[in-house]
Design a protein around this motif. Structure first.
Motif, PDB file in Angstrom:
ATOM      1  N   ARG A 235     -67.160  11.549 -20.723  1.00 39.80           N
ATOM      2  CA  ARG A 235     -66.100  11.236 -21.681  1.00 39.80           C
ATOM      3  C   ARG A 235     -66.236   9.798 -22.173  1.00 39.80           C
ATOM      4  O   ARG A 235     -66.906   8.968 -21.562  1.00 39.80           O
ATOM      5  CB  ARG A 235     -64.723  11.438 -21.045  1.00 39.80           C
ATOM      6  CG  ARG A 235     -64.456  12.864 -20.590  1.00 39.80           C
ATOM      7  CD  ARG A 235     -63.044  12.999 -20.044  1.00 39.80           C
ATOM      8  NE  ARG A 235     -62.806  14.341 -19.498  1.00 39.80           N
ATOM      9  CZ  ARG A 235     -61.682  14.710 -18.895  1.00 39.80           C
ATOM     10  NH1 ARG A 235     -60.675  13.822 -18.771  1.00 39.80           N
ATOM     11  NH2 ARG A 235     -61.539  15.934 -18.419  1.00 39.80           N
ATOM     12  N   ASP A 236     -65.591   9.535 -23.287  1.00 39.26           N
ATOM     13  CA  ASP A 236     -65.592   8.181 -23.826  1.00 39.26           C
ATOM     14  C   ASP A 236     -65.081   7.204 -22.767  1.00 39.26           C
ATOM     15  O   ASP A 236     -64.059   7.444 -22.121  1.00 39.26           O
ATOM     16  CB  ASP A 236     -64.700   8.095 -25.066  1.00 39.26           C
ATOM     17  CG  ASP A 236     -65.280   8.834 -26.263  1.00 39.26           C
ATOM     18  OD1 ASP A 236     -66.489   9.142 -26.232  1.00 39.26           O
ATOM     19  OD2 ASP A 236     -64.524   9.092 -27.218  1.00 39.26           O
ATOM     20  N   GLY A 237     -65.805   6.123 -22.593  1.00 39.66           N
ATOM     21  CA  GLY A 237     -65.414   5.091 -21.646  1.00 39.66           C
ATOM     22  C   GLY A 237     -65.964   5.281 -20.248  1.00 39.66           C
ATOM     23  O   GLY A 237     -65.903   4.347 -19.430  1.00 39.66           O
ATOM     24  N   ASP A 238     -66.505   6.464 -19.949  1.00 43.16           N
ATOM     25  CA  ASP A 238     -67.008   6.702 -18.586  1.00 43.16           C
ATOM     26  C   ASP A 238     -68.140   5.752 -18.219  1.00 43.16           C
ATOM     27  O   ASP A 238     -68.158   5.168 -17.122  1.00 43.16           O
ATOM     28  CB  ASP A 238     -67.507   8.146 -18.446  1.00 43.16           C
ATOM     29  CG  ASP A 238     -66.382   9.152 -18.241  1.00 43.16           C
ATOM     30  OD1 ASP A 238     -65.197   8.739 -18.247  1.00 43.16           O
ATOM     31  OD2 ASP A 238     -66.688  10.349 -18.079  1.00 43.16           O
ATOM     32  N   LEU A 239     -69.105   5.612 -19.115  1.00 40.63           N
ATOM     33  CA  LEU A 239     -70.260   4.783 -18.778  1.00 40.63           C
ATOM     34  C   LEU A 239     -69.878   3.312 -18.704  1.00 40.63           C
ATOM     35  O   LEU A 239     -70.455   2.556 -17.912  1.00 40.63           O
ATOM     36  CB  LEU A 239     -71.386   5.029 -19.778  1.00 40.63           C
ATOM     37  CG  LEU A 239     -72.133   6.339 -19.489  1.00 40.63           C
ATOM     38  CD1 LEU A 239     -72.884   6.843 -20.693  1.00 40.63           C
ATOM     39  CD2 LEU A 239     -73.097   6.149 -18.309  1.00 40.63           C
ATOM     40  N   GLU A 240     -68.910   2.904 -19.474  1.00 49.06           N
ATOM     41  CA  GLU A 240     -68.411   1.536 -19.358  1.00 49.06           C
ATOM     42  C   GLU A 240     -67.791   1.317 -17.972  1.00 49.06           C
ATOM     43  O   GLU A 240     -67.986   0.274 -17.345  1.00 49.06           O
ATOM     44  CB  GLU A 240     -67.379   1.261 -20.440  1.00 49.06           C
ATOM     45  CG  GLU A 240     -66.842  -0.163 -20.423  1.00 49.06           C
ATOM     46  CD  GLU A 240     -65.811  -0.415 -21.503  1.00 49.06           C
ATOM     47  OE1 GLU A 240     -65.238  -1.521 -21.531  1.00 49.06           O
ATOM     48  OE2 GLU A 240     -65.558   0.500 -22.321  1.00 49.06           O
ATOM     49  N   THR A 241     -67.069   2.318 -17.492  1.00 51.42           N
ATOM     50  CA  THR A 241     -66.487   2.222 -16.143  1.00 51.42           C
ATOM     51  C   THR A 241     -67.576   2.202 -15.078  1.00 51.42           C
ATOM     52  O   THR A 241     -67.548   1.385 -14.144  1.00 51.42           O
ATOM     53  CB  THR A 241     -65.544   3.408 -15.888  1.00 51.42           C
ATOM     54  OG1 THR A 241     -64.467   3.365 -16.827  1.00 51.42           O
ATOM     55  CG2 THR A 241     -64.989   3.378 -14.475  1.00 51.42           C
ATOM     56  N   ILE A 242     -68.550   3.105 -15.207  1.00 56.96           N
ATOM     57  CA  ILE A 242     -69.634   3.178 -14.222  1.00 56.96           C
ATOM     58  C   ILE A 242     -70.389   1.858 -14.146  1.00 56.96           C
ATOM     59  O   ILE A 242     -70.821   1.431 -13.065  1.00 56.96           O
ATOM     60  CB  ILE A 242     -70.591   4.339 -14.569  1.00 56.96           C
ATOM     61  CG1 ILE A 242     -69.873   5.683 -14.399  1.00 56.96           C
ATOM     62  CG2 ILE A 242     -71.853   4.294 -13.709  1.00 56.96           C
ATOM     63  CD1 ILE A 242     -70.629   6.866 -14.972  1.00 56.96           C
ATOM     64  N   ALA A 243     -70.534   1.193 -15.287  1.00 57.31           N
ATOM     65  CA  ALA A 243     -71.295  -0.056 -15.354  1.00 57.31           C
ATOM     66  C   ALA A 243     -70.423  -1.287 -15.102  1.00 57.31           C
ATOM     67  O   ALA A 243     -70.840  -2.413 -15.418  1.00 57.31           O
ATOM     68  CB  ALA A 243     -71.976  -0.173 -16.708  1.00 57.31           C
ATOM     69  N   SER A 244     -69.252  -1.107 -14.524  1.00 59.23           N
ATOM     70  CA  SER A 244     -68.446  -2.270 -14.143  1.00 59.23           C
ATOM     71  C   SER A 244     -69.306  -3.203 -13.302  1.00 59.23           C
ATOM     72  O   SER A 244     -69.972  -2.750 -12.358  1.00 59.23           O
ATOM     73  CB  SER A 244     -67.218  -1.824 -13.350  1.00 59.23           C
ATOM     74  OG  SER A 244     -66.386  -0.984 -14.141  1.00 59.23           O
ATOM     75  N   PRO A 245     -69.333  -4.486 -13.615  1.00 57.78           N
ATOM     76  CA  PRO A 245     -70.285  -5.393 -12.953  1.00 57.78           C
ATOM     77  C   PRO A 245     -70.179  -5.377 -11.430  1.00 57.78           C
ATOM     78  O   PRO A 245     -69.084  -5.423 -10.869  1.00 57.78           O
ATOM     79  CB  PRO A 245     -69.908  -6.767 -13.521  1.00 57.78           C
ATOM     80  CG  PRO A 245     -69.289  -6.464 -14.846  1.00 57.78           C
ATOM     81  CD  PRO A 245     -68.542  -5.169 -14.657  1.00 57.78           C
ATOM     82  N   VAL A 246     -71.331  -5.294 -10.789  1.00 55.66           N
ATOM     83  CA  VAL A 246     -71.396  -5.299  -9.323  1.00 55.66           C
ATOM     84  C   VAL A 246     -71.969  -6.629  -8.864  1.00 55.66           C
ATOM     85  O   VAL A 246     -72.589  -7.368  -9.627  1.00 55.66           O
ATOM     86  CB  VAL A 246     -72.241  -4.130  -8.790  1.00 55.66           C
ATOM     87  CG1 VAL A 246     -71.591  -2.802  -9.154  1.00 55.66           C
ATOM     88  CG2 VAL A 246     -73.666  -4.190  -9.317  1.00 55.66           C
ATOM     89  N   ASP A 247     -71.767  -6.923  -7.575  1.00 54.96           N
ATOM     90  CA  ASP A 247     -72.228  -8.182  -7.002  1.00 54.96           C
ATOM     91  C   ASP A 247     -73.571  -8.061  -6.309  1.00 54.96           C
ATOM     92  O   ASP A 247     -74.255  -9.066  -6.100  1.00 54.96           O
ATOM     93  CB  ASP A 247     -71.194  -8.681  -5.988  1.00 54.96           C
ATOM     94  CG  ASP A 247     -69.823  -8.854  -6.600  1.00 54.96           C
ATOM     95  OD1 ASP A 247     -69.691  -9.671  -7.532  1.00 54.96           O
ATOM     96  OD2 ASP A 247     -68.882  -8.153  -6.167  1.00 54.96           O
ATOM     97  N   LEU A 248     -73.924  -6.837  -5.932  1.00 53.67           N
ATOM     98  CA  LEU A 248     -75.189  -6.615  -5.233  1.00 53.67           C
ATOM     99  C   LEU A 248     -75.541  -5.137  -5.296  1.00 53.67           C
ATOM    100  O   LEU A 248     -74.706  -4.299  -5.657  1.00 53.67           O
ATOM    101  CB  LEU A 248     -75.109  -7.071  -3.782  1.00 53.67           C
ATOM    102  CG  LEU A 248     -74.375  -6.182  -2.767  1.00 53.67           C
ATOM    103  CD1 LEU A 248     -74.699  -6.619  -1.343  1.00 53.67           C
ATOM    104  CD2 LEU A 248     -72.870  -6.201  -2.983  1.00 53.67           C
ATOM    105  N   LEU A 249     -76.781  -4.842  -4.956  1.00 53.04           N
ATOM    106  CA  LEU A 249     -77.270  -3.474  -4.901  1.00 53.04           C
ATOM    107  C   LEU A 249     -77.816  -3.219  -3.503  1.00 53.04           C
ATOM    108  O   LEU A 249     -78.659  -3.975  -3.005  1.00 53.04           O
ATOM    109  CB  LEU A 249     -78.385  -3.268  -5.935  1.00 53.04           C
ATOM    110  CG  LEU A 249     -79.152  -1.942  -5.863  1.00 53.04           C
ATOM    111  CD1 LEU A 249     -78.245  -0.779  -6.236  1.00 53.04           C
ATOM    112  CD2 LEU A 249     -80.377  -1.982  -6.779  1.00 53.04           C
TER     113      LEU A 249
END
Length: 498
Positions: free
Chosen positions: A336-350
């Motif tokens: 849905r619209d906005g999903d990928l923006e949510t998924i890509a919320s900035p992370v601090d580490l991997l």
């Protein structure tokens, strides 16, 4: 999703699960800088007895950065036990393991390593090993029995005791929110096929953050979403035991969405703690020099790695995977619209977990190139550790990395003197740590390394037949016996190197 694509995905899953032996290493793979695995023999644990199985007196000593985080890892269902105590609800793994024929010998996690009752002694064991970091998971049904609503305070208090005990012993807690034990009540409502489960996960994450979040320096959201997708929904040999390719990749999207929502939930608390995902990454290589093998390896890499890395770190799913799934797939229709923006919320580490490489032939089959361990899916190839770490930094930039799982199962037995001589595990760890050090030297911003695992434990569908721990667990008595590898690892930590 077309019938052809669905069949191809199921066939790929089956082939990945039962990889067949192949010929020698291709020129293409050799050209990519791949080298033979060193120090570990065919069974993975057959290194020679006596002395250090990998020591080279002429080799230069390897030293890690002075603040490097040496650790070990576990997960809740695999070690805690106490399945029906203090308000814990049922998880999908309780249901799965109690279903006849699902696990080896009918084993369950009802008791496991009894960590729920022995946690203080286990923390003392970690201190004695010199661990600087301990990565563990919280049981969602121990916090919310049915996956929703008011938290179970007895469950929160249990984890508060562990976190406080770690701080008292000078060990940094690294906490995973979800390591596969979905509350059964949510599975009954559709599980990860139901988009609402991602939002229930965000609520659960918020509850945990506000209950204990300021005491945890590093949070991990979802452990190995790919394993839930492949083992739980393609192969069917993990909970919930489905074999439905169309459902599998809708599940992948909802797991990614849950990750992003949890990141946002932590940011909303204002706590000064770090957060990121925990991804098991498999380097994918062509099995020969043909263009077809190269193309197959690229697409397989999309399903194995880029589906998760790209969405979290670039905000887009890989175009080749979406095209392969097709516009009518449940995953494509579920975005849905906005999903990928949510998924890509900035992370601090991997968090990266490495166990095995994959080799692809031109028709998309996987083949085996290196010796395998007791886990027949695991090829022992330390160069793959270097390749995947440097690849992540090269392709996605200098995101801080922690290795949160890397290890080997061995047929460990107590010797007449009451010790466990797992020389092969020492060889495996030495070779992989050497690859880790090379990656750091070549610019990978790697902060810490965690052996899988601290304790022998319930190894999912394999029950208690596979032993992965640094510490031997005598299940009838629950006695803990540090293996030879534990003593070796303690010295590595003291020396901060090999």
């Amino acid at each position: 999703m077309s019938i052809l694509t669905r069949r191809r995905l199921l066939r790929r899953a089956a082939l990945s699960a039962t990889a067949t032996a192949g010929a020698g290493l291709s020129a293409a793979a050799a050209g990519a800088g791949l080298t033979a695995a060193t120090g570990v023999l065919a069974a993975g644990c057959d290194a020679p007895k006596g002395g250090d199985p990998t020591a080279d007196p002429t080799a230069e000593r390897v030293r890690f950065p002075h603040d490097f985080g040496w650790g070990a890892a576990t997960s809740a269902y695999q070690i805690e036990g106490a399945a029906k105590e203090d308000g814990r609800g049922e998880s999908v793994w309780d249901t799965f393991s109690h279903t006849p024929g699902r696990t080896r010998n009918g084993d369950t996690g009802d008791v496991a390593a009894d960590h729920y009752h022995r946690w203080a002694d286990d923390l003392d064991l970690m201190r004695d090993l010199g661990l600087r970091s301990y990565r563990f998971s919280i049981s969602w049904p121990r916090i919310q029995a049915d996956g929703t609503g008011k938290p179970n305070q007895r469950g929160l208090d249990f984890y508060k005791r562990i976190i406080g005990g770690l701080h008292e012993r000078g060990i940094a807690p690294m906490v995973t929110l979800f390591h596969w034990d979905l509350p059964q009540a949510l599975q009954d409502d559709g599980g990860w096929e139901n988009r609402d489960t991602a939002h229930r996960f965000a609520d659960y994450a918020d509850t945990v953050f506000r209950g204990i979040g300021d005491q945890v320096p590093v949070w991990l959201t979802i452990n190995e979403p790919k394993t839930v997708v492949q083992n739980g929904y393609l192969w069917g040999h993990h909970a919930p035991g489905r074999q439905d390719a169309d459902a599998a990749y809708l599940v992948a999207h909802h797991l990614q969405l849950a990750h992003g929502l949890a990141v946002r939930a932590l940011r909303a608390t204002g706590f000064d703690t770090r957060i990121g995902p925990a991804l098991n990454l498999h380097p994918c290589y062509p099995a020969d020099d043909s263009p077809a093998a190269a193309a197959a390896a690229t697409l397989h890499d999309g399903y194995e790695n880029r589906l998760y890395l790209d969405s979290i770190l670039t905000g887009a799913y890989p175009a080749d995977v979406l095209a392969d799934l097709g516009p009518d797939s449940r995953m494509a229709k579920g975005i849905r619209d906005g999903d990928l923006e949510t998924i890509a919320s900035p992370v601090d580490l991997l968090a990266v977990q490495y166990y095995t490489p994959l080799y692809l032939t031109g028709n998309g089959n996987t083949v085996t190139r290196w010796p395998t361990s007791e886990a027949d899916w695991q090829q022992i190839y330390p160069q793959g550790m270097y390749d995947i770490l440097t690849r992540v930094t090269r392709d996605y930039g200098p995101v801080p990395i922690t290795v949160t799982e890397n290890g080997l199962p061995c047929p460990d037995t107590l010797g007449p003197d009451g010790t466990v001589d797992d020389a092969g595990r020492i060889a495996f760890l030495r070779d992989h740590l050497t690859a880790v050090h090379r990656a750091i030297a070549d610019g990978v911003p790697l902060e810490s390394y965690h052996v899988w695992s601290l304790l022998d434990n319930f190894e999912w569908a394999e029950g208690y037949d596979q032993r992965w721990g640094l510490v031997y667990v005598d299940y009838p008595t629950q006695r803990r016996i540090p293996k030879r590898s534990a003593h070796w690892y303690r010295q590595v930590i003291r020396d901060n190197g090999l």
